[in-house]
Design a protein around this motif. Structure first.
Motif, PDB file in Angstrom:
ATOM      1  N   ILE A 689      18.039  38.440 -63.688  1.00 27.66           N
ATOM      2  CA  ILE A 689      18.655  37.335 -62.975  1.00 27.66           C
ATOM      3  C   ILE A 689      18.306  35.989 -63.598  1.00 27.66           C
ATOM      4  N   ASN A 690      19.315  35.091 -63.671  1.00 28.42           N
ATOM      5  CA  ASN A 690      19.028  33.747 -64.161  1.00 28.42           C
ATOM      6  C   ASN A 690      19.861  32.767 -63.351  1.00 28.42           C
ATOM      7  N   ALA A 691      19.642  31.524 -63.521  1.00 26.22           N
ATOM      8  CA  ALA A 691      20.425  30.501 -62.815  1.00 26.22           C
ATOM      9  C   ALA A 691      20.616  30.833 -61.337  1.00 26.22           C
ATOM     10  N   ARG A 692      19.625  31.439 -60.773  1.00 21.96           N
ATOM     11  CA  ARG A 692      19.755  31.831 -59.370  1.00 21.96           C
ATOM     12  C   ARG A 692      19.622  30.598 -58.486  1.00 21.96           C
ATOM     13  N   ARG A 693      20.423  30.558 -57.493  1.00 20.55           N
ATOM     14  CA  ARG A 693      20.402  29.355 -56.658  1.00 20.55           C
ATOM     15  C   ARG A 693      19.480  29.476 -55.468  1.00 20.55           C
ATOM     16  N   GLY A 694      18.980  30.682 -55.251  1.00 24.48           N
ATOM     17  CA  GLY A 694      18.095  30.847 -54.105  1.00 24.48           C
ATOM     18  C   GLY A 694      18.867  30.893 -52.809  1.00 24.48           C
ATOM     19  N   ASP A 760      22.015  22.921 -58.180  1.00 23.39           N
ATOM     20  CA  ASP A 760      23.459  23.149 -58.216  1.00 23.39           C
ATOM     21  C   ASP A 760      24.225  22.369 -57.156  1.00 23.39           C
ATOM     22  N   PHE A 761      23.602  22.234 -55.972  1.00 22.60           N
ATOM     23  CA  PHE A 761      24.366  21.695 -54.846  1.00 22.60           C
ATOM     24  C   PHE A 761      24.151  20.200 -54.616  1.00 22.60           C
ATOM     25  N   VAL A 780      20.550  23.879 -44.987  1.00 17.98           N
ATOM     26  CA  VAL A 780      20.674  22.532 -45.529  1.00 17.98           C
ATOM     27  C   VAL A 780      22.137  22.083 -45.475  1.00 17.98           C
ATOM     28  N   GLN A 781      22.333  20.874 -44.972  1.00 19.56           N
ATOM     29  CA  GLN A 781      23.684  20.274 -44.990  1.00 19.56           C
ATOM     30  C   GLN A 781      23.765  19.424 -46.255  1.00 19.56           C
ATOM     31  N   PHE A 782      24.465  19.923 -47.260  1.00 25.18           N
ATOM     32  CA  PHE A 782      24.567  19.156 -48.502  1.00 25.18           C
ATOM     33  C   PHE A 782      25.642  18.087 -48.370  1.00 25.18           C
ATOM     34  N   PRO A 796      15.930  26.408 -56.431  1.00 32.87           N
ATOM     35  CA  PRO A 796      15.655  25.319 -57.373  1.00 32.87           C
ATOM     36  C   PRO A 796      15.822  23.979 -56.662  1.00 32.87           C
ATOM     37  N   ILE A 797      14.845  23.650 -55.812  1.00 36.38           N
ATOM     38  CA  ILE A 797      14.965  22.425 -55.018  1.00 36.38           C
ATOM     39  C   ILE A 797      13.726  21.570 -55.164  1.00 36.38           C
TER      40      ILE A 797
END
Ligand code: ATP
Ligand code: MG
Length: 800
Positions: A689-694, A760-761, A780-782, A796-797
C-alpha cells in the motif's frame, strides 16, 4: 551378517568432511538452510561409532521433534549397517523425561509423575486464579501461563522471582502467590509441566552433583540440531551435561561401583563431553518460547577452544529459490552475511498468485497441485504452509472438492478430543494416584451421580487429613453420603486401585480394556442418543487400537512409557512420508523439512508478518525469518500466494501484500492472477500500500478509489474492496494491519473543533472523535472535500 558401511565421507564437500571428522572438545556448525547441517550431524554420529571413537551409549543427540529423532536414528543405523542400541537420540523433552523418571526420587517426586500439557497447566492456573480472586488484579489464565512459562524458560523459580519482585506492587505480590500455589500444587500432584521437564532436570543436576556425574560420565558426545532455537533452560542443560566431573566426585561415584570405568584427566577428574551444535541464526523462530540467538553468538565464549565450520553450498533448492531467500533475509539487521549457492541451476521461476479471496487462492493451489501431480510429482512431495491454523479451512474445503488427498499436520488433535482426554485421564489416574486433576476429570465420567458437592466433600476430606484425593475415595463411607453415591465411589476406587496394582507389569492395552469394561465407558457412549457419541465411541476404540500397536512396537513398554510418548507428540510427529498425501502445516512446523514443491499461502500483511508481531521488539524480523524458513523448504517449485480479501473472525478484511514480497527481486517471480481479474494489470507484482489516505469510507471512496493503493485493483475488484473496507471499519485487525505499513502519527490527539490539514483533502475541522487509542477515528468536515472519517493514527494529517 554386517553389511559393509558406505564410506561416510562420500559425496561430502570439504567443510562437511571436516565437520564429520572433527575430534575435539567443541564444534559449532553455522550454516544456512539446506546446507547439510542435519546430514552432517547424522554422519558424524555414524563416523564416531564406525571408528569406535564412541560406544552407542555414549552418544546423546538432540533433535527438534520426535519424528526427526526417529529419522536420525534410522539413518545412522543405515549408514553403519547395524542397530546402535543404547544411543540416545531424542528431543530435549524426551531426554529429560527419561532422566527424571530415573532420578525424580532424589527430590520429592516419584518416577510415575504426570506430565501436564498446556491444557492441564491452564486448568490448574484457572483454579488458582479463582481461589485467590486474582482476576481482580487483571490476571487471566493466558497471561499467567505465559509469564510462568517465560520465567521457567529463564530458570526462575518462585524463590528467585520473589527475590526480585517489587512487593509494593500488589499485582506482583499476587502473581508471586499464584506462582507459589501453582508450584506447590504440581509438587503435590507429583506432576511436572512442560517447562519443568527441562528446568527441573537442570535443577536436579545442579543440586545433586553425584547424579549429574552419572550422565556427565556417560555421555561423551553430545550433538544438538537446530541450536538456534534453544532457550536458556535448554542451553543450561547442555552446559551441565558437558561439565567435567571433579576428581572427588568421580572417585566417589566409581568407588561405589567397585572399579574405575572412566578415563580421567591429569587432575583425576573426568573431562567434559565433546559438544557439537549446528544451527542457523536466520532460522530462529521460537523467540516467543524463549529461544535465544545469543546462545549461538556466545558459543565461542562459553566453550573456549571450539572450532567453527561454515557451510555455504546448498543441496536442496534451485538458484531462483535461494536467491529469493537470500534477498529476503538480507533485510534483517544484526546478522552475519552469508550467501547460499547451489550448482543445480536456476530452475523454474517462483510463481506468485493474487486471488480475490482465500477460496480463490485455495482453488489456485489445488489446481497447481493437480498440474504438478499430472506432471509426475507425488502428492507426498508437496506441502502447503501457512502462518495461522485458521487458514486451513478454505484449503481443506477446496481440496476435498478437488479430491486431493491431504493431511493437516498438528491439525487432527486426536489427543485433544474430550473423550480421548477422559480416557487418558483414567490412565493417568491409574499411573499416578497423587494426581487430583486426572481424578477430578473422570470422577463423574461416565455419569455415576457424583456432583460438585460430593467432589467438594471428598476434597475437603483429603485436605483435612492431608492425604491424596484418591485416598478419600477409598474412605468414602466416613463421609455420610447417600448409599448410592457411596457405592459408586467405592466402585470407582476399586477399579482404579486394581489397575494401579499392575501398572508396572500389565500391558497398556490390557489395563485400558479392563478400565473401559469395568466403567462401562464405551457402552455409555453407545447407549447415548447424541449422534456424536457414536463417533466418540469409535475414537475411544481407536485409542485402544493404538495402545495395542504400542505394545507390539514396545514389547516391554509400560503404561508410563505410553503416557510419556503421548505427552510428547508434537505437530511434526504426525508426519508420515509414505502416506501419499499433500502435507498442510504451519510455518513453525515446517522447520527442518523439505519438499519438491512448496506453496506458501496468505503472504499478506497481518498474516505474515502476523499482526501480533507488530508491537513486539524484533517481531517483524522474526516473522521474516519465518518466511525465510518457509521459502527454503522448497526443492524445485515455490509458490507464493495471497488473497485480496480474507474472511476472518466473521468479517471480511482487505488484505495487503506482505512487505516481504517486495524484497524479492521481481525477475524471480512470475505473477499470475485470478482469471476473473482480467481487467487488472496482469503480470505485475502487487505493490504494498502507498499513498494511503487513512480514510475509512462508508461510501467506499477511500480504499476502493481506482486501485491507487494496490496496483491490481480495477474493474470488479473495486466493489469487493469497498465492501471489505466497510466491514473492516473500526475493526482492530484492520487498524493493526494498516498501522504496520503506513504512516504512524504516534499518539496524536485530536479534539472536536481542531483544524487539521490532510495531504489529499486539504484543510478541515474535526467534528467528532471516538477516542480509542490506536484505533481512534475522527470525523472531519473538510473545507472543499466534504465530510470524511479518518483513522487518526495513520492518516497523513497534521494539526494546525
Ligand atoms: P535446514 O537448515 O533446513 O535444517 P540442513 O542444513 O539441516 O537444512 P539437510 O537437511 O541436512 O540441511 O540437507 C538438505 C538436503 O541436502 C538434504 O536432502 C540432504 O540429503 C542434501 N545434502 C546434504 N549434503 C549433501 C551433499 N554433500 N551432497 C548431496 N546432497 C547433500
Ligand atoms: Mg536441518
Amino acid at each position: 551378517f554386517i553389511p559393509t558401511a558406505p564410506d561416510l565421507l562420500d559425496g561430502l564437500n570439504p567443510q562437511q568432511r571436516q565437520a564429520v571428522d572433527y575430534r575435539g572438545p567443541s564444534l559449532l556448525i553455522l550454516a544456512g538452510a539446506g546446507s547439510g547441517k542435519t546430514s552432517v550431524l547424522t554422519r558424524r554420529i555414524a563416523s564416531l561409532l564406525q571408528n569406535q571413537d564412541a560406544w552407542p551409549s555414549q552418544i546423546l543427540a538432540i533433535t527438534f521433534t520426535n519424528k526427526a529423532a526417529a529419522e536420525m536414528r534410522d539413518r545412522v543405523e543405515g549408514l553403519i549397517g547395524q542397530a546402535a542400541e543404547g544411543m540416545w537420540i531424542s528431543t530435549f523433552h524426551s531426554a529429560c523425561v527419561r532422566i527424571l523418571r530415573r532420578e525424580a526420587e532424589n527430590f520429592g517426586f516419584t518416577k510415575n509423575f504426570t506430565i501436564y500439557d498446556s491444557a492441564d497447566s491452564r486448568a490448574l492456573i484457572k483454579r488458582i486464579i479463582k481461589e485467590l480472586d486474582a482476576d481482580a488484579f487483571g490476571f487471566t489464565v493466558s497471561s499467567v501461563a505465559s509469564k510462568i512459562s517465560r520465567l521457567k524458560n529463564e530458570l526462575n523459580d518462585v524463590e528467585s522471582y520473589a527475590r526480585n519482585a517489587n512487593f509494593n506492587d500488589p499485582a506482583e505480590r499476587v502473581f508471586a502467590e499464584i506462582f507459589r500455589t501453582y508450584t506447590r500444587e504440581l509438587q503435590r500432584a507429583n506432576a511436572f509441566d512442560f517447562d519443568d521437564l527441562i528446568g527441573q532436570t537442570v535443577y536436579l543436576f545442579r543440586a545433586f552433583p553425584q547424579v549429574a556425574a552419572v550422565y556427565q560420565r556417560r555421555f561423551r558426545h553430545i550433538l544438538v540440531d537446530e541450536y538456534q532455537d534453544t532457550n536458556h533452560a535448554q542451553y543450561s542443560l547442555i552446559r551441565e551435561l558437558t561439565r567435567p566431573v571433579e576428581a572427588h566426585v568421580a572417585a566417589e561415584l566409581e568407588a561405589g561401583e567397585g572399579y574405575r570405568s572412566s578415563q580421567r584427566d591429569a587432575t583425576g577428574g573426568i573431562p567434559g563431553a565433546s559438544l557439537t551444535v549446528v544451527g542457523d541464526s536466520d532460522q530462529s523462530i521460537y523467540a516467543f518460547r524463549g529461544a535465544d540467538i545469543r546462545n549461538i553468538v556466545e558459543f565461542e565464549r562459553d566453550f573456549p577452544n571450539s572450532t567453527v565450520i561454515l557451510l555455504e553450498q546448498n543441496y536442496r533448492s534451485t538458484q531462483n529459490i535461494l536467491s529469493a531467500a537470500n534477498a529476503v533475509i538480507a533485510n534483517n539487521f544484526d546478522r552475519k552475511e552469508k550467501n547460499l549457492f547451489t550448482t543445480v541451476g536456476d530452475g523454474e521461476k517462483i510463481v506468485g498468485f493474487t486471488g480475490y479471496s482465500q477460496h480463490d487462492e485455495a482453488q489456485f493451489i489445488a489446481d497447481e497441485i493437480g498440474v504438478l501431480h499430472e506432471g509426475g510429482m507425488d502428492y507426498k512431495d508437496m506441502a502447503v504452509f501457512y502462518r495461522t491454523n485458521a487458514q486451513t479451512r478454505a484449503l481443506e474445503e477446496i481440496f476435498i472438492r478437488s479430491a486431493i488427498p491431504y493431511r493437516v499436520l498438528g491439525g487432527t488433535k486426536f489427543y485433544e478430543r474430550a473423550e480421548i482426554k477422559d480416557v487418558m485421564a483414567y490412565l493417568t489416574a491409574v499411573a499416578n494416584p497423587a494426581d487430583p486433576l486426572a481424578l477430578r476429570r473422570i470422577m463423574n465420567v461416565p455419569k455415576r451421580g457424583i456432583g460438585p458437592a460430593t467432589e467438594a466433600a471428598l476434597q475437603n476430606h483429603a485436605d483435612k487429613n492431608e492425604q491424596m484425593l484418591r485416598d478419600s475415595l477409598r474412605q468414602v463411607d466416613e463421609l455420610g453420603l447417600g448409599p448410592k453415591v457411596t457405592a459408586a465411589i467405592q466402585g470407582l476406587a476399586a477399579t482404579l486401585d486394581q489397575a494401579t496394582l499392575v501398572v508396572e507389569t500389565a500391558k497398556v492395552a490390557d489395563i485400558l480394556e479392563g478400565l473401559l469394561k469395568q466403567t462401562g465407558f464405551v457402552d455409555a457412549l453407545r447407549a447415548s442418543r447424541d449422534p456424536q457419541d457414536e463417533a466418540r465411541a469409535e475414537n475411544v476404540e481407536e485409542l485402544l487400537a493404538q495402545t495395542k500397536e504400542f505394545g507390539t512396537r514396545n514389547p516391554e513398554g509400560t503404561l508410563l512409557d505410553f503416557l510419556t510418548e503421548v505427552s510428547l507428540v508434537a505437530a511434526a510427529d504426525d508426519l508420515d512420508d509414505s502416506s501419499g498425501t499433500v502435507s498442510l502445516m504451519t510455518l513453525h512446523t515446517a522447520k527442518g523439512l523439505e519438499y519438491d514443491a512448496v506453496f506458501l499461502a496468505g503472504v499478506e500483511e497481518g498474516l505474515l508478518p502476523h499482526q501480533m508481531s507488530a508491537g513486539e521488539p524484533g517481531g517483524p524480523a522474526e516473522e521474516r525469518r519465518l518466511f525465510y524458513v518457509g521459502i527454503t523448504r522448497a526443492r524445485q517449485r515455490l509458490y507464493l500466494s495471497l488473497a485480496m480479501t480474507r474472511a476472518q473472525f466473521g468479517d471480511v478484511n482487505v488484505a495487503m501484500p506482505s512487505r516481504y514480497l517486495q524484497e524479492i527481486p521481481t525477475e524471480l517471480i512470475d505473477w499470475r492472477q485470478s482469471p476473473g481479474m482480467a481487467n487488472s494489470r496482469g503480470g505485475t507484482q502487487p505493490r504494498a500500500i502507498n499513498a494511503r489516505r487513512g480514510e475509512l469510507g462508508s461510501s467506499g471512496s477511500g480504499l476502493s478509489s481506482g486501485g491507487s493503493g494496490y496496483g491490481f485493483s480495477t474493474g470488479p475488484s473495486a466493489t469487493a474492496l469497498a465492501r471489505a473496507a466497510k466491514n473492516a471499519e473500526n475493526k482492530t485487525q484492520w487498524a493493526n494491519r494498516v498501522t504496520s505499513t503506513v504512516r504512524d502519527n504516534g499518539d496524536l490527539k485530536l479534539a472536536v473543533g481542531d483544524r487539521i490539514r490532510h495531504d489529499d483533502f486539504g484543510e478541515g475541522r474535526v467534528s467528532s472523535v471516538t477516542d480509542n487509542g490506536a484505533k481512534s477515528i475522527a470525523e472531519v468536515q473538510f473545507d472543499t472535500a466534504g465530510r470524511k472519517r479518518l483513522l487518526v493514527k495513520i492518516s497523513p494529517i497534521e494539526k494546525l
